[in-house]
Design an enzyme around this catalytic site. Sequence first.
Site, PDB file in Angstrom:
ATOM      1  N   SER A 108      32.263  47.867  29.087  1.00 58.94           N
ATOM      2  CA  SER A 108      32.936  48.373  27.891  1.00 58.94           C
ATOM      3  C   SER A 108      32.009  49.239  27.037  1.00 58.94           C
ATOM      4  O   SER A 108      30.787  49.099  27.073  1.00 58.94           O
ATOM      5  CB  SER A 108      33.470  47.213  27.055  1.00 58.94           C
ATOM      6  OG  SER A 108      34.384  46.440  27.788  1.00 58.94           O
TER       7      SER A 108
HETATM    8  N1  SAH Z   1      33.127  42.303  29.593  1.00 59.45           N
HETATM    9  C1  SAH Z   1      32.796  43.467  30.357  1.00 59.45           C
HETATM   10  C2  SAH Z   1      33.959  44.379  30.546  1.00 59.45           C
HETATM   11  C3  SAH Z   1      34.549  44.193  31.867  1.00 59.45           C
HETATM   12  S1  SAH Z   1      35.963  45.214  32.198  1.00 59.45           S
HETATM   13  C4  SAH Z   1      31.593  44.147  29.740  1.00 59.45           C
HETATM   14  O1  SAH Z   1      30.701  43.459  29.327  1.00 59.45           O
HETATM   15  O2  SAH Z   1      31.502  45.341  29.689  1.00 59.45           O
HETATM   16  C5  SAH Z   1      37.228  43.999  32.218  1.00 59.45           C
HETATM   17  C6  SAH Z   1      37.144  42.972  33.304  1.00 59.45           C
HETATM   18  O3  SAH Z   1      38.266  42.118  33.167  1.00 59.45           O
HETATM   19  C7  SAH Z   1      37.188  43.493  34.740  1.00 59.45           C
HETATM   20  O4  SAH Z   1      36.041  43.109  35.423  1.00 59.45           O
HETATM   21  C8  SAH Z   1      38.433  42.855  35.317  1.00 59.45           C
HETATM   22  O5  SAH Z   1      38.313  42.492  36.679  1.00 59.45           O
HETATM   23  C9  SAH Z   1      38.570  41.624  34.440  1.00 59.45           C
HETATM   24  N2  SAH Z   1      39.888  40.999  34.419  1.00 59.45           N
HETATM   25  C10 SAH Z   1      41.119  41.571  34.353  1.00 59.45           C
HETATM   26  N3  SAH Z   1      42.068  40.629  34.368  1.00 59.45           N
HETATM   27  C11 SAH Z   1      41.438  39.425  34.409  1.00 59.45           C
HETATM   28  C12 SAH Z   1      41.865  38.067  34.460  1.00 59.45           C
HETATM   29  N4  SAH Z   1      43.165  37.721  34.477  1.00 59.45           N
HETATM   30  N5  SAH Z   1      40.922  37.102  34.507  1.00 59.45           N
HETATM   31  C13 SAH Z   1      39.607  37.394  34.515  1.00 59.45           C
HETATM   32  N6  SAH Z   1      39.130  38.651  34.498  1.00 59.45           N
HETATM   33  C14 SAH Z   1      40.038  39.668  34.441  1.00 59.45           C
END
Ligand code: SAH
Length: 292
Positions: free
Chosen positions: A139
């Site tokens: 993010s």
């Molecule tokens: N927190 C991260 C951002 C990751 S992007 C950072 O530090 O930058 C969002 C993530 O959410 C992705 O890896 C995606 O696979 C995950 N995601 C989407 N739906 C989800 C769910 N139902 N349970 C767990 N993870 C999920």
Amino acid sequence: MTDKAKRFPLTLSSVVDQKSKADHSKRVIATPQTATKNAAWDSSRPAPRTAAGAAPTPPASKPMARPAQTASHVDRSGSMVSDGVRKAMVDRVARQGVNDAKVLAAMEAVPRHMFMEPGLSSQAYIDASLPIGHHQTISQPYIVARMIEIMRDNQQGGVLNRVLEIGTGCGYQAAVLSLVAKEVYSIERIKPLHELARSNLRPLRIANIRLHYGDGMLGLPQVAPFDGIILAAAGLEVPQALLDQLTIGGRLVAPVGSRHQVLQLIQRTSKFDWTSTTLEDCHFVPLRAGTV
Ligand code: SAH
């Protein structure tokens, strides 16, 4: 803080008591990140120079230094890093309106470049989401800081015992959360990303993060309740299971929507009552059910 003092494991005291650099008069709203577009980039080629999805900055603000040109030393992972560049990222996040000094200090302490593959680590401190593989992104720094700031703005003066993150991705936000909460639980539904986060976090030796592989829409009932929950992926609504896992007084921050998304704050006010506040526009990858 010295370079050495910034290495993990960090004590909470090493990131508190820093004065916020924020200037309230310069607050800007709505910083859409083009997460979906960025997730689709081939991460083996460099991201565009002009950070697509970068948050709009106030006209008076200076452009951020280009990380590769200002790198000051090479760290253990061999990446070019610069404390100055990370500091510039945090100053920019503050100019965008994040005021919470503890959040800004945590952002300054976590080496974001260590959560990216080497080909992208020189871009680690630009204000954009960047690809981490599997069509997902790390993010944008601003939104990471903003969500944590909103979660911390509670009746307990920012004290957070147990927090939950849905969507670990590469583990960056979990690392930032580990500096503002006593216990951090984070769930990822894509197995290789869960493992990537594990290996990214291992060298930082952070004792208070627990990573789970599973469907975050179900939360972690066995560990609940949580003082705070952050969703790093956008659904059309916030799953009831997560609302049920908030403490009374707890705060959940989530992007909600599909093409047009807004950041929502949901507060639990009693066993059966929640209030919802719509904040700024945002752009996240989608929340999906099940595991892969
Ligand atoms: N927190 C991260 C951002 C990751 S992007 C950072 O530090 O930058 C969002 C993530 O959410 C992705 O890896 C995606 O696979 C995950 N995601 C989407 N739906 C989800 C769910 N139902 N349970 C767990 N993870 C999920």
